[in-house]
Design a protein around this motif. Structure first.
Motif, PDB file in Angstrom:
ATOM      1  N   LEU A  59       0.852  -1.195   0.000  1.00  0.00           N
ATOM      2  CA  LEU A  59       0.000   0.000   0.000  1.00  0.00           C
ATOM      3  C   LEU A  59       0.878   1.231   0.000  1.00  0.00           C
ATOM      4  O   LEU A  59       1.969   1.219   0.583  1.00  0.00           O
ATOM      5  N   THR A  62      -0.093   7.016   1.929  1.00  0.00           N
ATOM      6  CA  THR A  62      -1.319   7.777   2.144  1.00  0.00           C
ATOM      7  C   THR A  62      -2.481   6.839   2.427  1.00  0.00           C
ATOM      8  O   THR A  62      -3.236   7.021   3.395  1.00  0.00           O
ATOM      9  N   ARG A  63      -2.634   5.824   1.607  1.00  0.00           N
ATOM     10  CA  ARG A  63      -3.722   4.844   1.802  1.00  0.00           C
ATOM     11  C   ARG A  63      -3.523   4.092   3.116  1.00  0.00           C
ATOM     12  O   ARG A  63      -4.478   3.858   3.858  1.00  0.00           O
ATOM     13  N   MET A  67      -6.062   3.722   6.338  1.00  0.00           N
ATOM     14  CA  MET A  67      -6.523   2.415   6.802  1.00  0.00           C
ATOM     15  C   MET A  67      -6.129   2.126   8.248  1.00  0.00           C
ATOM     16  O   MET A  67      -6.861   1.465   8.971  1.00  0.00           O
TER      17      MET A  67
END
Length: 95
Positions: A59, A62-63, A67
């Motif tokens: 990932l 940022t993602r 999460m």
């Protein structure tokens, strides 16, 4: 003037107090257990859990920050710790 506020019954109050105590003590207990057993904290575990479910177990930061529900700074420190422990590998994004 009568008080029409619907207060908890004694049994409801006992249940509420027990739930409140558990929600206050459980996060610290989980964090201590993880640190003792795996050398990582709860936030680090959230990071690893998010990565474990991602396609290719990869990932972008940022993602991953979204999460794991942590700030970019907190995530960066966590990933650095996990990288030193050999749990993750940080790579430049192809984008």
């Amino acid at each position: 003037m009568a008080d029409d506020t619907p207060w908890l019954a004694a049994e409801e109050l006992r249940a509420w107090m027990a739930l409140s105590a558990m929600t206050e003590t459980l996060p610290a207990a989980l964090d201590a257990q993880l640190k003792r057993d795996a050398g990582i904290g709860v936030f680090d575990y959230y990071v690893l859990a998010a990565l474990s479910e991602a396609p290719g177990r990869t990932l972008g930061m940022t993602r991953l920050s979204l999460m794991s529900q942590g700030s970019p700074s907190r995530l960066s420190h966590a990933v650095g710790r996990l990288e030193k422990q050999g749990w993750v590998v940080r790579r430049p994004s192809p984008d």
